[in-house]
Design a protein around this motif. Sequence first.
Motif, short mmCIF file in Angstrom:
data_model
loop_
_atom_site.label_atom_id
_atom_site.label_comp_id
_atom_site.label_asym_id
_atom_site.label_seq_id
_atom_site.Cartn_x
_atom_site.Cartn_y
_atom_site.Cartn_z
N PHE A 71 -13.32 -86.97 27.68
CA PHE A 71 -13.57 -88.16 26.86
C PHE A 71 -12.30 -88.98 26.70
N GLU A 72 -12.44 -90.25 26.99
CA GLU A 72 -11.32 -91.15 26.75
C GLU A 72 -11.40 -91.58 25.28
N ILE A 73 -10.29 -91.45 24.58
CA ILE A 73 -10.29 -91.80 23.15
C ILE A 73 -9.98 -93.28 23.01
N LEU A 74 -10.92 -94.01 22.41
CA LEU A 74 -10.76 -95.46 22.33
C LEU A 74 -10.21 -95.92 20.99
N GLY A 75 -10.34 -95.11 19.98
CA GLY A 75 -9.83 -95.54 18.68
C GLY A 75 -10.39 -94.69 17.56
N THR A 76 -10.08 -95.11 16.33
CA THR A 76 -10.52 -94.35 15.16
C THR A 76 -11.72 -95.04 14.53
N LEU A 77 -12.77 -94.26 14.27
CA LEU A 77 -13.96 -94.83 13.64
C LEU A 77 -13.93 -94.67 12.14
N GLY A 78 -13.37 -93.58 11.69
CA GLY A 78 -13.38 -93.36 10.25
C GLY A 78 -12.58 -92.12 9.91
N ASN A 79 -12.32 -92.00 8.66
CA ASN A 79 -11.58 -90.85 8.18
C ASN A 79 -12.29 -90.29 6.97
N GLY A 80 -12.83 -89.14 7.15
CA GLY A 80 -13.48 -88.51 6.01
C GLY A 80 -12.46 -87.67 5.28
N GLN A 81 -12.96 -87.02 4.25
CA GLN A 81 -12.08 -86.15 3.48
C GLN A 81 -11.62 -84.97 4.33
N SER A 123 -8.11 -91.31 4.14
CA SER A 123 -8.56 -89.97 3.81
C SER A 123 -7.82 -89.46 2.59
N ARG A 124 -6.57 -89.87 2.44
CA ARG A 124 -5.85 -89.49 1.23
C ARG A 124 -6.53 -90.07 0.01
N GLU A 125 -6.88 -91.33 0.14
CA GLU A 125 -7.46 -91.98 -1.02
C GLU A 125 -8.80 -91.38 -1.37
N SER A 126 -9.55 -91.04 -0.35
CA SER A 126 -10.86 -90.50 -0.69
C SER A 126 -10.70 -89.16 -1.37
N SER A 127 -9.53 -88.55 -1.20
CA SER A 127 -9.40 -87.28 -1.88
C SER A 127 -9.00 -87.45 -3.35
N TYR A 128 -8.62 -88.66 -3.73
CA TYR A 128 -8.33 -88.86 -5.14
C TYR A 128 -9.59 -88.76 -5.98
N SER A 129 -10.66 -89.18 -5.40
CA SER A 129 -11.92 -89.12 -6.13
C SER A 129 -13.00 -88.97 -5.09
N SER A 130 -14.00 -88.25 -5.42
CA SER A 130 -15.02 -88.05 -4.40
C SER A 130 -16.20 -89.00 -4.58
N PHE A 131 -15.99 -90.04 -5.35
CA PHE A 131 -17.11 -90.94 -5.57
C PHE A 131 -17.47 -91.75 -4.32
N SER A 132 -16.52 -92.14 -3.60
CA SER A 132 -16.85 -92.92 -2.41
C SER A 132 -15.72 -92.80 -1.41
N SER A 133 -15.98 -93.31 -0.25
CA SER A 133 -14.96 -93.17 0.79
C SER A 133 -13.72 -93.99 0.48
N TYR A 134 -13.90 -95.15 -0.07
CA TYR A 134 -12.75 -95.98 -0.38
C TYR A 134 -12.62 -96.00 -1.89
N THR A 135 -11.72 -95.26 -2.40
CA THR A 135 -11.72 -95.08 -3.86
C THR A 135 -10.47 -95.67 -4.52
N SER A 136 -9.87 -94.87 -5.36
CA SER A 136 -8.83 -95.39 -6.25
C SER A 136 -7.86 -96.35 -5.55
N SER A 137 -7.66 -97.41 -6.25
CA SER A 137 -6.69 -98.34 -5.69
C SER A 137 -5.29 -97.81 -5.97
N THR A 138 -4.41 -98.15 -5.13
CA THR A 138 -3.08 -97.57 -5.21
C THR A 138 -2.05 -98.63 -4.87
N ALA A 139 -0.99 -98.63 -5.57
CA ALA A 139 0.07 -99.56 -5.20
C ALA A 139 1.09 -98.81 -4.35
N PHE A 140 1.58 -99.48 -3.41
CA PHE A 140 2.50 -98.82 -2.51
C PHE A 140 3.87 -99.48 -2.53
#
Length: 563
Positions: A50-60, A436-453
């Motif tokens: 399989f040729e890897i074309l890119g990232t589709l998503g990041n789960g927990q 994936s880091r963010e989704s581990s802050y809360s399991s409510f949804s894939s894109y969760t807690s907002s974070t300042a960087f």
Amino acid sequence: MVLLKEPVPLLPQSSLLYNNASNVSSRIKETKKVKLSYNPLTKRQILNNFEILGTLGNGQYGKVKLGRDLDTGRLVAIKILNRFEKRSGYSLQVKMENPRIDQEVEVMKRCHHENVVELYEILNDPESAKVYLVLEYCSRGPVKWCPENQLEIKAVGPPILSFQQARNIVSDVVSGLEYLHSQGIIHRDIKPSNLLISSNGTVKISDFGVSILTAAESTNIQSSHEPILKSKTFGTPAFFAPELCSTETYCCRSSAIDIWSLGVTLYCLLFGTLPFNANSGLELFDNIINKPLDFPSYEEILKHDSSNVTIEEYRDAKDLLYKLLEKNPSRRISLAETKTHPFMCRYDNNAAPVVTPLLADPETFRELKISPPSSCKKVELLNLPVNSSFASLDSLYMEDFDHNNFRTAADRNLRHSPSANNVNILSPPAYHNIESRESSYSSFSSYTSSTAFTSQISIHDASLVGDQHYSADENGNSSRVNSRGLSQCKILSTFEEHSFESTQVDLSPALSPVSNPPPQMKTRLVEGTSSGKDELNMDTDASLVLKASDTQRTRRRMSLYKL
Ligand SMILES: Nc1ncnc2c1ncn2[C@@H]1O[C@H](COP(=O)(O)OP(=O)(O)OP(=O)(O)O)[C@@H](O)[C@H]1O
């Protein structure tokens, strides 16, 4: 296109077609050897065939990559799971086999249905720390029910889907769930982000990482007799059935928990908000157990649904929701009854299908891993507004960015000290994907807690010495190394933290964005110099690593550098 479908006939329990070992083995390929290579011409990795074309998503629990089968040209989704997980207790850290893998594989092997994501192949090399599941690719991604720039747990409507679109989605999910339950499978994490849309609009249930087989069907995986609250954390709290929110009840064997989650899903799709929500887990559970269901008024719905929902349809929708979200599992509506409920069959007005853009054009879908083009002179900065979603970022910038080069505060403890011998300097295991880091802050949804960087800048200067070639490790990181196998790198700046603002210099209005950022994104382009603490003297052929860490959890600022 999402269409209403003929109900899929229930398979009798006895006809567990895919339990049969020979059947499974003929349908699902199991490969025991994993080989990763790198194509320097396309700058793409090759995983076996399989040729890897890119990232589709990041789960927990792992990344999902888009791949292309080099023999057939078929696009596939490749889910990468860590074979081991670290469990720590006091000072002891133990490396354990990840139980989710067996669970997910065992369950997926049994599934073969139009409304369930299909497993094609398992790449399971005992010598590899990863297990790869090659899955049917659903090019239109997960079902979206609130605007991109809104966190799902904060969504308050209005809905973005029409009643008919919601009905079409749920109709597919009911078919898929009926099939799963007939196979003795309880999914346990039904929610919109686990419902993927294929290129023709069919909705498919995905993510079997927390699914279980009921006792009769289970082999070596977690028995469903085990009380769920005692077992490993699973599912998504806002979608939990009341019987899971109390320590007193042990009704976890019942497939009725999927029917409740289906009800929460339908509510979200119809009204653009969660039916039960709260600021803390305990309060949420209390609401799920005790709070009566309420709904936006008919007048409110009329304001937003352009398809002119009639009062009868609105009432039927409410009636179905009351029945799906019945707190007592033994009185909850069944899937068969759901299919024949007036809301599901009385109003087929052939509404427009759910239109979501294709996730990516595979031809232009390429990740920049390392070694930027020699014309690398510009740096692009993007500031995302509060609550923006990485999804939009992904679709726009997937072509050029590797998110794995970003580092979150969660990784601080794993501070990485680069050395000249470290060939993975841009993506060592310490760098994790922010989503994936963010989704581990809360399991409510894939894109969760907002974070300042705030950010740290370091420069990886890969000067051309000796013969150059590329090496790839099994984490998907590639690196340019010289003939002696050592990466050519020189760290020009330290890895200390400093404020992000210090690098925002020399805004150049003359430079235009690489893509068309959505209006909510501010794009700034800077030349490759900085008046900040770090000297951003970018040589041609230098790579830049931005490491992000969160300082406050109220704003999200993500900075991306295009090289
Ligand atoms: N078959 C697929 N086709 C297209 N995209 C996919 C596919 N499988 C997964 N994805 C993408 O990858 C994301 C993560 O996948 P998945 O939900 O399976 O991972 P997970 O680690 O189990 O997630 P979670 O955080 O929900 O537990 C999905 O939200 C989706 O965007």
